[in-house]
Scaffold this motif. Structure first.
Motif, PDB file in Angstrom:
ATOM      1  N   TRP A  12      46.276  39.363  46.972  1.00  0.00           N
ATOM      2  CA  TRP A  12      46.702  40.638  46.387  1.00  0.00           C
ATOM      3  C   TRP A  12      47.341  40.408  45.015  1.00  0.00           C
ATOM      4  O   TRP A  12      47.090  41.159  44.070  1.00  0.00           O
ATOM      5  CB  TRP A  12      47.671  41.358  47.316  1.00  0.00           C
ATOM      6  N   ALA A  13      48.139  39.341  44.879  1.00  0.00           N
ATOM      7  CA  ALA A  13      48.797  39.027  43.611  1.00  0.00           C
ATOM      8  C   ALA A  13      47.790  38.603  42.542  1.00  0.00           C
ATOM      9  O   ALA A  13      48.086  38.660  41.350  1.00  0.00           O
ATOM     10  CB  ALA A  13      49.837  37.929  43.807  1.00  0.00           C
ATOM     11  N   CYS A  14      46.602  38.190  42.962  1.00  0.00           N
ATOM     12  CA  CYS A  14      45.549  37.797  42.012  1.00  0.00           C
ATOM     13  C   CYS A  14      44.874  38.997  41.379  1.00  0.00           C
ATOM     14  O   CYS A  14      44.145  38.845  40.404  1.00  0.00           O
ATOM     15  CB  CYS A  14      44.496  36.936  42.714  1.00  0.00           C
ATOM     16  N   ARG A  15      45.101  40.172  41.904  1.00  0.00           N
ATOM     17  CA  ARG A  15      44.540  41.395  41.312  1.00  0.00           C
ATOM     18  C   ARG A  15      45.383  41.723  40.095  1.00  0.00           C
ATOM     19  O   ARG A  15      46.515  42.158  40.208  1.00  0.00           O
ATOM     20  CB  ARG A  15      44.554  42.524  42.319  1.00  0.00           C
ATOM     21  N   ARG A  16      44.826  41.474  38.938  1.00  0.00           N
ATOM     22  CA  ARG A  16      45.568  41.600  37.700  1.00  0.00           C
ATOM     23  C   ARG A  16      45.109  42.820  36.915  1.00  0.00           C
ATOM     24  O   ARG A  16      44.219  43.546  37.340  1.00  0.00           O
ATOM     25  CB  ARG A  16      45.361  40.339  36.844  1.00  0.00           C
ATOM     26  N   GLY A  17      45.666  42.990  35.749  1.00  0.00           N
ATOM     27  CA  GLY A  17      45.268  44.074  34.881  1.00  0.00           C
ATOM     28  C   GLY A  17      44.084  43.718  34.001  1.00  0.00           C
ATOM     29  O   GLY A  17      43.614  44.543  33.232  1.00  0.00           O
ATOM     30  N   MET A  18      43.614  42.489  34.100  1.00  0.00           N
ATOM     31  CA  MET A  18      42.501  42.029  33.273  1.00  0.00           C
ATOM     32  C   MET A  18      41.388  41.506  34.183  1.00  0.00           C
ATOM     33  O   MET A  18      41.610  40.601  34.988  1.00  0.00           O
ATOM     34  CB  MET A  18      42.947  40.909  32.340  1.00  0.00           C
TER      35      MET A  18
END
Length: 83
Positions: A12-18
């Motif tokens: 989940w933390a790997c879902r970034r804004g880029m």
């Protein structure tokens, strides 16, 4: 402590804004996260705390990461994803 770096939370933390970061980080978690040592999982967690522009610059080679442990993890992620 195991909850600190559970695979689900990490993914989940790997879902970034880029999108470019998502493409690097999510496959790494799927394919390599389980094989990391406890220490490396903590380093990867620290890496995920870094702001997106810095991560992007490090992963794309625009800037060198000033933190040796994080720099080693950036290189490890890139090697694993490219393989």
């Amino acid at each position: 402590m195991a909850e600190l770096y559970s695979k689900a939370r990490t993914k989940w933390a790997c879902r970034r804004g880029m999108l470019e970061l998502d493409i690097l980080l999510e496959p790494f978690v799927d394919e390599a996260y389980d094989q990391l040592s406890e220490q490396d999982k903590l380093v990867f967690q620290r890496l995920l705390e870094v702001e997106d522009p810095d991560l992007f610059a490090w992963f794309m080679g625009h800037e060198a990461c000033p933190y040796p442990e994080l720099d080693a993890m950036v290189k490890f992620v890139l090697d694993r994803v490219r393989a």
